[in-house]
Each structure stands twice: as structure tokens, then as C-alpha cells.
Design a protein around this motif. Sequence first.
Motif, mmCIF file in Angstrom:
data_model
loop_
_atom_site.group_PDB
_atom_site.id
_atom_site.type_symbol
_atom_site.label_atom_id
_atom_site.label_comp_id
_atom_site.label_asym_id
_atom_site.label_seq_id
_atom_site.Cartn_x
_atom_site.Cartn_y
_atom_site.Cartn_z
ATOM 1 N N THR A 43 0.813 -1.216 0.000
ATOM 2 C CA THR A 43 0.000 0.000 0.000
ATOM 3 C C THR A 43 0.846 1.266 0.000
ATOM 4 O O THR A 43 1.853 1.356 0.696
ATOM 5 N N MET A 44 0.416 2.242 -0.782
ATOM 6 C CA MET A 44 1.014 3.561 -0.785
ATOM 7 C C MET A 44 -0.084 4.541 -0.377
ATOM 8 O O MET A 44 -1.262 4.308 -0.661
ATOM 9 N N SER A 96 -3.869 0.412 -2.804
ATOM 10 C CA SER A 96 -3.237 -0.887 -2.632
ATOM 11 C C SER A 96 -2.403 -1.233 -3.852
ATOM 12 O O SER A 96 -2.455 -0.564 -4.883
ATOM 13 N N SER A 97 -1.640 -2.304 -3.730
ATOM 14 C CA SER A 97 -0.820 -2.741 -4.857
ATOM 15 C C SER A 97 -1.677 -3.127 -6.054
ATOM 16 O O SER A 97 -1.213 -3.058 -7.199
ATOM 17 N N GLY A 98 -2.918 -3.516 -5.793
ATOM 18 C CA GLY A 98 -3.837 -3.872 -6.855
ATOM 19 C C GLY A 98 -4.664 -2.720 -7.386
ATOM 20 O O GLY A 98 -5.487 -2.905 -8.286
ATOM 21 N N GLY A 99 -4.478 -1.529 -6.821
ATOM 22 C CA GLY A 99 -5.178 -0.363 -7.303
ATOM 23 C C GLY A 99 -6.437 0.027 -6.545
ATOM 24 O O GLY A 99 -7.143 0.956 -6.945
ATOM 25 N N ARG A 100 -6.736 -0.660 -5.472
ATOM 26 C CA ARG A 100 -7.895 -0.305 -4.664
ATOM 27 C C ARG A 100 -7.602 0.974 -3.895
ATOM 28 O O ARG A 100 -6.563 1.113 -3.270
ATOM 29 N N THR A 101 -8.531 1.918 -3.913
ATOM 30 C CA THR A 101 -8.310 3.214 -3.289
ATOM 31 C C THR A 101 -9.264 3.501 -2.141
ATOM 32 O O THR A 101 -10.380 2.980 -2.090
ATOM 33 N N THR A 102 -8.802 4.351 -1.235
ATOM 34 C CA THR A 102 -9.633 4.853 -0.153
ATOM 35 C C THR A 102 -9.360 6.339 -0.019
ATOM 36 O O THR A 102 -8.274 6.814 -0.349
ATOM 37 N N SER A 137 -3.271 7.683 -7.392
ATOM 38 C CA SER A 137 -2.936 6.706 -8.411
ATOM 39 C C SER A 137 -1.482 6.287 -8.227
ATOM 40 O O SER A 137 -0.740 6.914 -7.469
ATOM 41 N N ARG A 138 -1.095 5.239 -8.919
ATOM 42 C CA ARG A 138 0.290 4.791 -8.800
ATOM 43 C C ARG A 138 0.778 4.220 -10.116
ATOM 44 O O ARG A 138 0.001 3.736 -10.945
ATOM 45 N N LYS A 177 7.575 3.175 -9.597
ATOM 46 C CA LYS A 177 7.584 3.175 -8.135
ATOM 47 C C LYS A 177 7.182 4.545 -7.615
ATOM 48 O O LYS A 177 7.818 5.114 -6.723
ATOM 49 N N THR A 178 6.117 5.043 -8.177
ATOM 50 C CA THR A 178 5.651 6.382 -7.866
ATOM 51 C C THR A 178 4.162 6.384 -7.548
ATOM 52 O O THR A 178 3.385 5.679 -8.189
ATOM 53 N N VAL A 179 3.783 7.178 -6.573
ATOM 54 C CA VAL A 179 2.384 7.384 -6.249
ATOM 55 C C VAL A 179 2.076 8.861 -6.447
ATOM 56 O O VAL A 179 2.919 9.724 -6.191
ATOM 57 N N TYR A 180 0.867 9.138 -6.926
ATOM 58 C CA TYR A 180 0.459 10.498 -7.214
ATOM 59 C C TYR A 180 -0.794 10.856 -6.423
ATOM 60 O O TYR A 180 -1.582 9.990 -6.045
ATOM 61 N N LEU A 181 -0.978 12.128 -6.214
ATOM 62 C CA LEU A 181 -2.214 12.626 -5.626
ATOM 63 C C LEU A 181 -2.642 13.841 -6.430
ATOM 64 O O LEU A 181 -2.026 14.905 -6.329
ATOM 65 N N GLN A 182 -3.665 13.660 -7.237
ATOM 66 C CA GLN A 182 -4.231 14.766 -7.992
ATOM 67 C C GLN A 182 -5.252 15.460 -7.110
ATOM 68 O O GLN A 182 -6.220 14.839 -6.673
ATOM 69 N N MET A 183 -5.036 16.726 -6.849
ATOM 70 C CA MET A 183 -5.900 17.486 -5.960
ATOM 71 C C MET A 183 -6.592 18.586 -6.750
ATOM 72 O O MET A 183 -5.938 19.495 -7.267
#
Length: 120
Positions: A33-34, A52-58, A70-71, A76-82
Motif C-alpha cells: 500500500t502507498m 493498494s498494490s492492486g489499485g484499490r483506493t480509499t 494513483s500509482r 515506483k511512484t504514487v500520485y495525488l491529484q488534488m
Amino acid sequence: QVQLVESGGGLVQAGGSLRLSCLASGIIFSIDTMAWYRQAPGKQRELVASISSGGRTTYTDSVQGRFTISRDNAKKTVYLQMNSLKPEDTALYYCNAYIISTVIDRRPHWGQGTQVTVSS
């Protein structure tokens, strides 16, 4: 051995957008998880979003519908679009990732934080 480096923070007007990025580097076998956390002065650090590693979001209720996590596993990057940012979104945003480096080194890591300031 592992580093998480955030980028993309800044000063924006209410209603504006920012895209945060967090790159993981070092000895990494895999990443579970990221997540993105934030902390405003005098307030408790809170979980904003996770993936999660599978793409599940909260998402926390206050950002639901406005933020998207998103990731990119290859990068090996995670993003947060705000989007539709509000002054109450102002905080230091931290990247968090559960990283498996070896069979015995499996733990969460934190980035240094990137400041997001939303003016009214």
C-alpha cells in the motif's frame, strides 16, 4: 536504504489544482500500500488517501470527489491529484509506502513532506 521523495506542492488559490508525486528508491523488492497523509500546524496527522498494490483506493471524507490517488508501479511512484482545493486543505503532505526490501525488512516508510498552501 529506502527513500521516498515528494514533489509538486506549492501555493495555489482556492479552487485550483495541484498534483503531488512521490518516488520510492533504494533497495525495493516490492511495494504494497502507498498513501498520502497530511498534517496542519497544531493538528493530528491524517490519512488522506491510500492505494493498494492492486489499485484499490480509499479517501477520507473531506477529499472524496476532489482528490484522486494513483500509482505507477514501474516507476515506483504514487500520485495525488488534488482538484477544487480549499483553504482547509493547507497542510504538509507526506507520502507513505509499505515497502518490502528483503524477507526480513518489510515496513512502512515516510517521505520528507511537501507543503501545500491554499489561499482564499
